[in-house]
Scaffold this motif. Structure first.
Motif, PDB file in Angstrom:
ATOM      1  N   ILE A 193       0.842  -1.208   0.000  1.00 22.93           N
ATOM      2  CA  ILE A 193       0.000   0.000   0.000  1.00 22.93           C
ATOM      3  C   ILE A 193       0.870   1.248   0.000  1.00 22.93           C
ATOM      4  CG2 ILE A 193      -1.621   1.363   1.366  1.00 22.93           C
ATOM      5  CD1 ILE A 193      -2.967  -1.236   2.204  1.00 22.93           C
ATOM      6  N   TRP A 194       1.923   1.218   0.794  1.00 23.97           N
ATOM      7  CA  TRP A 194       2.769   2.407   0.878  1.00 23.97           C
ATOM      8  C   TRP A 194       3.502   2.662  -0.441  1.00 23.97           C
ATOM      9  CZ3 TRP A 194       2.105   6.421   3.487  1.00 23.97           C
ATOM     10  CH2 TRP A 194       3.095   7.400   3.601  1.00 23.97           C
ATOM     11  N   GLU A 195       3.836   1.597  -1.180  1.00 24.71           N
ATOM     12  CA  GLU A 195       4.431   1.764  -2.499  1.00 24.71           C
ATOM     13  C   GLU A 195       3.471   2.514  -3.421  1.00 24.71           C
ATOM     14  OE1 GLU A 195       5.754  -1.871  -4.250  1.00 24.71           O
ATOM     15  OE2 GLU A 195       6.972  -2.436  -2.509  1.00 24.71           O
ATOM     16  N   LEU A 196       2.178   2.144  -3.346  1.00 27.63           N
ATOM     17  CA  LEU A 196       1.177   2.830  -4.172  1.00 27.63           C
ATOM     18  C   LEU A 196       1.026   4.291  -3.741  1.00 27.63           C
ATOM     19  CD1 LEU A 196      -1.527   0.004  -4.298  1.00 27.63           C
ATOM     20  CD2 LEU A 196      -0.097   0.775  -6.192  1.00 27.63           C
ATOM     21  N   VAL A 197       1.100   4.531  -2.427  1.00 29.38           N
ATOM     22  CA  VAL A 197       1.011   5.909  -1.922  1.00 29.38           C
ATOM     23  C   VAL A 197       2.195   6.737  -2.412  1.00 29.38           C
ATOM     24  CG1 VAL A 197       1.030   7.339   0.148  1.00 29.38           C
ATOM     25  CG2 VAL A 197      -0.330   5.240   0.114  1.00 29.38           C
ATOM     26  N   GLU A 198       3.397   6.162  -2.315  1.00 29.83           N
ATOM     27  CA  GLU A 198       4.604   6.865  -2.748  1.00 29.83           C
ATOM     28  C   GLU A 198       4.559   7.156  -4.252  1.00 29.83           C
ATOM     29  OE1 GLU A 198       7.754   7.672  -0.812  1.00 29.83           O
ATOM     30  OE2 GLU A 198       5.994   7.844   0.480  1.00 29.83           O
ATOM     31  N   GLU A 199       4.048   6.177  -5.010  1.00 32.22           N
ATOM     32  CA  GLU A 199       3.916   6.384  -6.452  1.00 32.22           C
ATOM     33  C   GLU A 199       2.958   7.528  -6.741  1.00 32.22           C
ATOM     34  OE1 GLU A 199       2.210   3.980 -10.337  1.00 32.22           O
ATOM     35  OE2 GLU A 199       3.048   2.836  -8.656  1.00 32.22           O
ATOM     36  N   ARG A 200       1.868   7.578  -5.960  1.00 29.66           N
ATOM     37  CA  ARG A 200       0.886   8.651  -6.128  1.00 29.66           C
ATOM     38  C   ARG A 200       1.521  10.001  -5.806  1.00 29.66           C
ATOM     39  NH1 ARG A 200      -4.617   9.014  -6.089  1.00 29.66           N
ATOM     40  NH2 ARG A 200      -5.254  11.184  -6.198  1.00 29.66           N
ATOM     41  N   LYS A 201       2.341  10.042  -4.766  1.00 27.26           N
ATOM     42  CA  LYS A 201       2.999  11.300  -4.386  1.00 27.26           C
ATOM     43  C   LYS A 201       3.934  11.776  -5.494  1.00 27.26           C
ATOM     44  CE  LYS A 201       3.074  10.939   0.684  1.00 27.26           C
ATOM     45  NZ  LYS A 201       3.956  10.764   1.858  1.00 27.26           N
ATOM     46  N   ARG A 202       4.678  10.820  -6.082  1.00 29.06           N
ATOM     47  CA  ARG A 202       5.640  11.189  -7.123  1.00 29.06           C
ATOM     48  C   ARG A 202       4.926  11.722  -8.367  1.00 29.06           C
ATOM     49  NH1 ARG A 202       8.081   6.326  -5.435  1.00 29.06           N
ATOM     50  NH2 ARG A 202       7.125   5.207  -7.183  1.00 29.06           N
ATOM     51  N   GLN A 203       3.812  11.074  -8.705  1.00 28.67           N
ATOM     52  CA  GLN A 203       3.075  11.480  -9.901  1.00 28.67           C
ATOM     53  C   GLN A 203       2.381  12.815  -9.718  1.00 28.67           C
ATOM     54  OE1 GLN A 203       0.464   8.176 -10.552  1.00 28.67           O
ATOM     55  NE2 GLN A 203       1.987   6.960 -11.655  1.00 28.67           N
ATOM     56  N   GLY A 204       1.925  13.065  -8.482  1.00 32.52           N
ATOM     57  CA  GLY A 204       1.142  14.260  -8.224  1.00 32.52           C
ATOM     58  C   GLY A 204      -0.220  14.139  -8.882  1.00 32.52           C
ATOM     59  N   SER A 205      -1.220  14.721  -8.283  1.00 34.02           N
ATOM     60  CA  SER A 205      -2.565  14.610  -8.847  1.00 34.02           C
ATOM     61  C   SER A 205      -3.460  15.692  -8.273  1.00 34.02           C
ATOM     62  CB  SER A 205      -3.160  13.243  -8.529  1.00 34.02           C
ATOM     63  OG  SER A 205      -4.495  13.156  -8.982  1.00 34.02           O
ATOM     64  N   SER A 206      -4.296  16.230  -9.155  1.00 29.56           N
ATOM     65  CA  SER A 206      -5.304  17.196  -8.704  1.00 29.56           C
ATOM     66  C   SER A 206      -6.621  16.494  -8.435  1.00 29.56           C
ATOM     67  CB  SER A 206      -5.506  18.274  -9.773  1.00 29.56           C
ATOM     68  OG  SER A 206      -5.901  17.670 -10.994  1.00 29.56           O
ATOM     69  N   GLU A 207      -6.632  15.144  -8.641  1.00 26.86           N
ATOM     70  CA  GLU A 207      -7.848  14.354  -8.458  1.00 26.86           C
ATOM     71  C   GLU A 207      -8.236  14.341  -6.986  1.00 26.86           C
ATOM     72  OE1 GLU A 207     -10.858  11.789 -10.008  1.00 26.86           O
ATOM     73  OE2 GLU A 207      -9.197  12.694 -11.126  1.00 26.86           O
ATOM     74  N   LYS A 208      -9.465  14.720  -6.673  1.00 23.97           N
ATOM     75  CA  LYS A 208      -9.923  14.735  -5.278  1.00 23.97           C
ATOM     76  C   LYS A 208     -10.562  13.394  -4.932  1.00 23.97           C
ATOM     77  CE  LYS A 208      -9.049  18.588  -3.053  1.00 23.97           C
ATOM     78  NZ  LYS A 208      -8.406  18.608  -1.733  1.00 23.97           N
ATOM     79  N   ASP A 209      -9.787  12.312  -5.015  1.00 22.54           N
ATOM     80  CA  ASP A 209     -10.293  11.000  -4.636  1.00 22.54           C
ATOM     81  C   ASP A 209      -9.933  10.732  -3.179  1.00 22.54           C
ATOM     82  OD1 ASP A 209      -7.583  10.521  -4.721  1.00 22.54           O
ATOM     83  OD2 ASP A 209      -7.650   9.310  -6.547  1.00 22.54           O
ATOM     84  N   LEU A 210     -10.254   9.528  -2.716  1.00 22.28           N
ATOM     85  CA  LEU A 210     -10.034   9.202  -1.314  1.00 22.28           C
ATOM     86  C   LEU A 210      -8.560   9.240  -0.951  1.00 22.28           C
ATOM     87  CD1 LEU A 210     -11.221   8.361   1.389  1.00 22.28           C
ATOM     88  CD2 LEU A 210     -11.092   5.984   0.638  1.00 22.28           C
ATOM     89  N   MET A 211      -7.702   8.781  -1.843  1.00 24.11           N
ATOM     90  CA  MET A 211      -6.269   8.815  -1.563  1.00 24.11           C
ATOM     91  C   MET A 211      -5.801  10.234  -1.298  1.00 24.11           C
ATOM     92  SD  MET A 211      -3.401   7.148  -1.279  1.00 24.11           S
ATOM     93  CE  MET A 211      -3.427   5.605  -2.180  1.00 24.11           C
ATOM     94  N   GLN A 212      -6.257  11.175  -2.113  1.00 25.49           N
ATOM     95  CA  GLN A 212      -5.859  12.565  -1.923  1.00 25.49           C
ATOM     96  C   GLN A 212      -6.383  13.117  -0.607  1.00 25.49           C
ATOM     97  OE1 GLN A 212      -3.735  13.916  -3.959  1.00 25.49           O
ATOM     98  NE2 GLN A 212      -3.625  15.830  -2.807  1.00 25.49           N
ATOM     99  N   LEU A 213      -7.627  12.759  -0.264  1.00 20.93           N
ATOM    100  CA  LEU A 213      -8.185  13.207   1.015  1.00 20.93           C
ATOM    101  C   LEU A 213      -7.367  12.690   2.195  1.00 20.93           C
ATOM    102  CD1 LEU A 213     -12.019  12.721   0.379  1.00 20.93           C
ATOM    103  CD2 LEU A 213     -10.811  14.890   0.612  1.00 20.93           C
ATOM    104  N   LEU A 214      -6.948  11.420   2.126  1.00 19.22           N
ATOM    105  CA  LEU A 214      -6.154  10.835   3.199  1.00 19.22           C
ATOM    106  C   LEU A 214      -4.792  11.520   3.310  1.00 19.22           C
ATOM    107  CD1 LEU A 214      -6.902   7.027   2.695  1.00 19.22           C
ATOM    108  CD2 LEU A 214      -7.749   8.485   4.538  1.00 19.22           C
ATOM    109  N   LEU A 215      -4.169  11.786   2.160  1.00 21.44           N
ATOM    110  CA  LEU A 215      -2.864  12.449   2.174  1.00 21.44           C
ATOM    111  C   LEU A 215      -2.962  13.847   2.768  1.00 21.44           C
ATOM    112  CD1 LEU A 215      -1.548  11.360  -1.348  1.00 21.44           C
ATOM    113  CD2 LEU A 215      -0.602  10.671   0.855  1.00 21.44           C
TER     114      LEU A 215
END
Length: 533
Positions: free
Chosen positions: A281-303
């Motif tokens: 899960i943390w690998e997916l989180v780190e990948e999301r951080k590196r990519q950056g996103s303006s998407e307001k999905d649950l992952m972004q809310l948690l971050l």
């Protein structure tokens, strides 16, 4: 002749034994005082033993209960099959003896079985944070769920629910329909390609529906596909099965030796799986951080929530994100996939309802493609889903623990008591649903839940009260989408290979999956031909 060391050794042994005896008497005294408070309110139950409460009888009844397995040749018995007596024989044994309200003990822990509709309604109105998830059960779930929303209590739960619930408001769920359709395409294509020259194929739909539902939750909540998250789902599923073995998940029915073995397994198998899941899960989180996103999905809310918490260290921030991802991964796909599996099984048994829904889809969904506007028009489909959730609710219990003295209607629940409502028993109670309670009759919901039964609070597939499942809207929309897609393309019946054996693995699921014979529809059903149901 006593030496100084020998004398002191014996004094120490006597002291330890005396302390143990005092602790046992103290705990027994506390439990007995709780039982007296319950008996004073007219609540009866089986007499407990000194150290184990009613666990010995629970173990005995569970060991004597043989999991039943009906073949497709006995399909007429599937719906009426009383699986609660097989899965929870001790609860049913005492219900027949003491009625819908009784008390029992596991060790020094006191429990209340509450299946009276009026009390269920009062539980629904109980909003105090002192009425939360039972600590014994949530402790056993720690490797699977961490300290996420499904385990949390009190202010921690309230904070997490406020954060996560925003992702599942109906306006937002409607915007997820396109992604749900996209996620279903691999499953539909797989079934299409499996059809032979005779025009049929045998498929086990439960696993395919898990993959579909997992992909949906991955895309809409975390911004990635099931292909990236499949290892997480696979390992969570392995943990779920391991925790559910031997029927001791709820009350520790495997006894002391079983608890020791469970602890060892947690240290070995569970501990290893837990670390692997958190790492993935943390690998997916780190990948999301590196990519950056303006998407307001649950992952972004948690971050964002983790970053905004003042005074929270990196370790706790990481744990907050990972634990809630585990909760949403598990709850967001498992229960919906199981509900869809049971619904398809029931439709396979009742082809007239397949025809009715297919005609409805043809009328309101152009080319068989549902959208946010067409879904509310699928009235017959809604009735079928409601009836499937009544007969085979994935969640077996509404469970609460009183963290202080709690008043539920006229009932005083003392601090420390756990309250259990057995959902499938409530859903099949003839006093609530009538003499046809065990029959598949979706038409009972034609005028809504309030008219379908004597007490509306007798229908609780998503739980009750302030802990009502926050993914309810999401689950219902996903069920409608996948059923519309399937029924616009295929007709189906039960395969001769199907074995009907409901199993409790933290949720009530088909023990051997759901095996169907599917046939491709050559042309969509006419929306103008009435169906008799």
């Amino acid at each position: 002749m006593w030496t100084g060391i020998g004398w002191w050794w014996w004094v120490g042994v006597v002291g330890v034994l005396s302390w143990i005896a005092y602790a046992c008497r103290s705990e027994w005294g506390k439990s007995e005082r709780v039982r007296r408070k319950l008996r004073a309110q007219g609540i009866r139950g089986p007499p407990p033993s000194l150290f184990y409460g009613n666990l010995p009888l629970m173990q005995k009844l569970q060991s004597q209960s043989k999991p039943s397995s009906l073949s497709s040749h006995h399909s007429h018995l599937f719906v009426a099959h009383d699986y609660t007596s097989n899965l929870f024989p001790y609860l049913e044994h005492w219900r027949r003896q003491y009625g819908p309200l009784y008390t029992y003990s596991t060790g020094t822990k006191q429990h209340l079985f509450v299946n009276e509709p009026e009390l269920v309604r009062e539980m629904n109105q109980c909003l105090t944070l002192d009425f939360g998830k039972p600590s014994d059960v949530t402790n056993r779930l720690a490797p699977l769920l961490g300290n996420g929303i499904l385990r949390a209590n009190g202010l921690s739960w309230a904070h997490q629910r406020k954060l996560v619930s925003a992702e599942f408001f109906m306006d937002k769920v409607k915007g997820m329909v396109g992604l749900m359709i996209e996620s279903a395409q691999p499953m539909l294509s797989k079934w299409e390609h499996a059809i032979n020259e005779a025009g049929e194929a045998q498929v086990e739909v439960a696993q395919d529906l898990r993959s579909f539902s997992a992909d949906v939750i991955s895309r809409v909540c975390f911004g990635h596909s099931y292909t990236k998250g499949k290892e997480v789902f696979s390992k969570l599923r392995t943990m779920q099965k391991a925790m559910s073995k031997q029927g001791g998940f709820l009350f520790g029915l495997s006894g002391f030796r079983g608890m020791v073995n469970l602890w060892r397994r947690k240290e070995d198998e569970m501990g290893k799986l837990e670390r692997e899941v958190e790492s993935l899960i943390w690998e997916l989180v780190e990948e999301r951080k590196r990519q950056g996103s303006s998407e307001k999905d649950l992952m972004q809310l948690l971050l964002e929530a983790a970053e905004s918490e003042e005074g929270v260290g990196d370790h706790l921030s990481k744990k907050f994100i990972v634990d809630n991802c585990k909760n949403i991964y598990f709850a967001g796909h498992e229960t919906t996939a199981v509900a869809a599996s049971w619904t398809l099984m029931l439709l396979a048994l009742h082809p007239q309802w397949q025809t009715a829904i297919a005609q409805e889809v043809a009328e309101f969904c152009p080319d068989g493609m549902p959208n946010a506007e067409s879904l509310p028009n699928l009235k017959k489909m809604t009735m079928v889903i409601q009836e499937a959730l009544r007969l085979y609710p994935p969640a077996a219990f509404v469970s609460r623990e009183a963290y202080g003295d709690i008043k539920i209607g006229n009932l005083l629940v003392p601090k420390g008591v756990c309250v259990w409502t057995l959902i499938p028993r409530l859903h099949r109670d003839p006093d609530i649903w009538g003499p046809d309670a065990n029959e598949f009759k979706p038409e009972r919901f034609s005028d809504g839940v309030s008219k379908a039964c004597k007490f509306a609070q007798g229908y609780v597939p998503f739980g009750v009260g302030n802990r009502l499942c926050l993914g309810k809207n999401f689950a219902l929309v996903e069920l409608k989408v996948v059923l519309a897609l399937i029924l616009s393309r295929f007709t189906f019946s039960l395969s001769p290979n199907h074995k009907h054996s409901p199993a409790f693995r933290m949720i009530i699921e088909p023990g051997h999956g759901v095996h169907l014979l599917i046939h491709r529809i050559s042309s969509p059903p006419s929306p103008h031909v009435p169906a008799t149901c």
